[in-house]
Design a protein around this motif. Structure first.
Motif, mmCIF file in Angstrom:
data_model
loop_
_atom_site.group_PDB
_atom_site.id
_atom_site.type_symbol
_atom_site.label_atom_id
_atom_site.label_comp_id
_atom_site.label_asym_id
_atom_site.label_seq_id
_atom_site.Cartn_x
_atom_site.Cartn_y
_atom_site.Cartn_z
ATOM 1 N N ASN A 35 0.852 -1.189 0.000
ATOM 2 C CA ASN A 35 0.000 0.000 0.000
ATOM 3 C C ASN A 35 0.887 1.239 0.000
ATOM 4 O O ASN A 35 0.850 2.069 0.903
ATOM 5 C CB ASN A 35 -0.929 -0.005 1.209
ATOM 6 N N ALA A 36 1.729 1.320 -1.021
ATOM 7 C CA ALA A 36 2.672 2.425 -1.190
ATOM 8 C C ALA A 36 3.076 2.451 -2.657
ATOM 9 O O ALA A 36 2.974 1.434 -3.346
ATOM 10 C CB ALA A 36 3.902 2.223 -0.308
ATOM 11 N N ASP A 37 3.506 3.602 -3.121
ATOM 12 C CA ASP A 37 3.947 3.741 -4.506
ATOM 13 C C ASP A 37 5.447 3.521 -4.606
ATOM 14 O O ASP A 37 6.201 3.774 -3.670
ATOM 15 C CB ASP A 37 3.595 5.129 -5.053
ATOM 16 N N SER A 38 5.889 3.098 -5.781
ATOM 17 C CA SER A 38 7.312 2.887 -6.024
ATOM 18 C C SER A 38 7.997 4.205 -6.355
ATOM 19 O O SER A 38 7.340 5.223 -6.562
ATOM 20 C CB SER A 38 7.514 1.900 -7.175
ATOM 21 N N THR A 45 7.082 9.649 0.420
ATOM 22 C CA THR A 45 5.692 9.890 0.833
ATOM 23 C C THR A 45 5.265 8.857 1.862
ATOM 24 O O THR A 45 4.648 9.187 2.873
ATOM 25 C CB THR A 45 4.755 9.871 -0.381
ATOM 26 N N TYR A 46 5.595 7.586 1.603
ATOM 27 C CA TYR A 46 5.250 6.532 2.551
ATOM 28 C C TYR A 46 5.923 6.780 3.899
ATOM 29 O O TYR A 46 5.292 6.691 4.954
ATOM 30 C CB TYR A 46 5.639 5.148 2.020
ATOM 31 N N LEU A 47 7.202 7.104 3.874
ATOM 32 C CA LEU A 47 7.935 7.358 5.108
ATOM 33 C C LEU A 47 7.322 8.518 5.882
ATOM 34 O O LEU A 47 7.109 8.430 7.094
ATOM 35 C CB LEU A 47 9.401 7.636 4.802
ATOM 36 N N PHE A 48 6.998 9.606 5.189
ATOM 37 C CA PHE A 48 6.368 10.756 5.829
ATOM 38 C C PHE A 48 5.044 10.346 6.471
ATOM 39 O O PHE A 48 4.780 10.674 7.636
ATOM 40 C CB PHE A 48 6.131 11.875 4.801
ATOM 41 N N ASN A 49 4.203 9.628 5.711
ATOM 42 C CA ASN A 49 2.904 9.215 6.237
ATOM 43 C C ASN A 49 3.042 8.248 7.406
ATOM 44 O O ASN A 49 2.255 8.300 8.355
ATOM 45 C CB ASN A 49 2.054 8.594 5.136
ATOM 46 N N LYS A 50 4.056 7.404 7.370
ATOM 47 C CA LYS A 50 4.263 6.451 8.464
ATOM 48 C C LYS A 50 4.692 7.173 9.739
ATOM 49 O O LYS A 50 4.199 6.884 10.826
ATOM 50 C CB LYS A 50 5.310 5.409 8.067
ATOM 51 N N ARG A 56 0.045 3.113 8.095
ATOM 52 C CA ARG A 56 0.887 1.931 7.963
ATOM 53 C C ARG A 56 0.490 1.095 6.759
ATOM 54 O O ARG A 56 -0.652 1.084 6.345
ATOM 55 C CB ARG A 56 0.754 1.066 9.209
ATOM 56 N N CYS A 57 1.470 0.380 6.247
ATOM 57 C CA CYS A 57 1.257 -0.688 5.280
ATOM 58 C C CYS A 57 1.682 -1.959 6.006
ATOM 59 O O CYS A 57 2.859 -2.159 6.279
ATOM 60 C CB CYS A 57 2.097 -0.469 4.015
#
Length: 141
Positions: A35-38, A45-50, A56-57
């Motif tokens: 549930n994250a983009d490559s 973006t994933y790191l920021f959101n986490k 979480r993913c």
């Protein structure tokens, strides 16, 4: 999140690319969809959101956690299994894979030309610390 597999050979590749590779999964191809983009922007973006939003993913947590080389428990469970699972990011998944997954993250299987969800987002959330359960579940459906 890196493209990883349990064992060599990608069952999702066209057969012409597999002539030198052992076929470990004969009935279906298993694909975990993060549930994250490559890409760099997707990772950041994933790191920021986490970190900031506590988003979480659970598949990311299961396979990597904070370790870019992969979690030891995941690697150990994989080494004890004969399953082949390829991992992709949501922006790399096909429409058919996303439709089968419904909610992300998920593990989907291609069987007789049809994608079906074999480990749901809810199951990954519940078992994100139990790689053995996830692998058994993926292989049993």
């Amino acid at each position: 999140h890196f493209r990883t597999q349990l064992h060599p050979g990608d069952p999702t590749s066209p057969p012409s690319h597999q002539h030198n590779l052992p076929r470990l999964v004969t009935m279906s191809a298993l694909v975990g969809i993060y549930n994250a983009d490559s890409g760099v922007i997707g990772e950041l973006t994933y790191l920021f959101n986490k970190v900031v939003r506590n988003t979480r993913c659970h598949l990311c947590d299961l396979t990597h956690g904070w370790n870019p080389y992969g979690r030891r428990s995941w690697k150990q469970a994989c080494s004890a299994s004969s399953l082949v699972i390829s991992f992709i990011h949501r922006n790399e998944a096909t429409d058919a894979q996303l439709a089968a997954a419904d909610l992300l993250p998920a593990i989907v299987a291609l069987d007789d030309g049809e994608w079906a969800c074999v480990v749901t987002a809810a199951e990954l959330a519940e078992h994100s610390d139990d790689p053995d359960w996830v692998i058994r579940q993926a292989g049993s459906r």
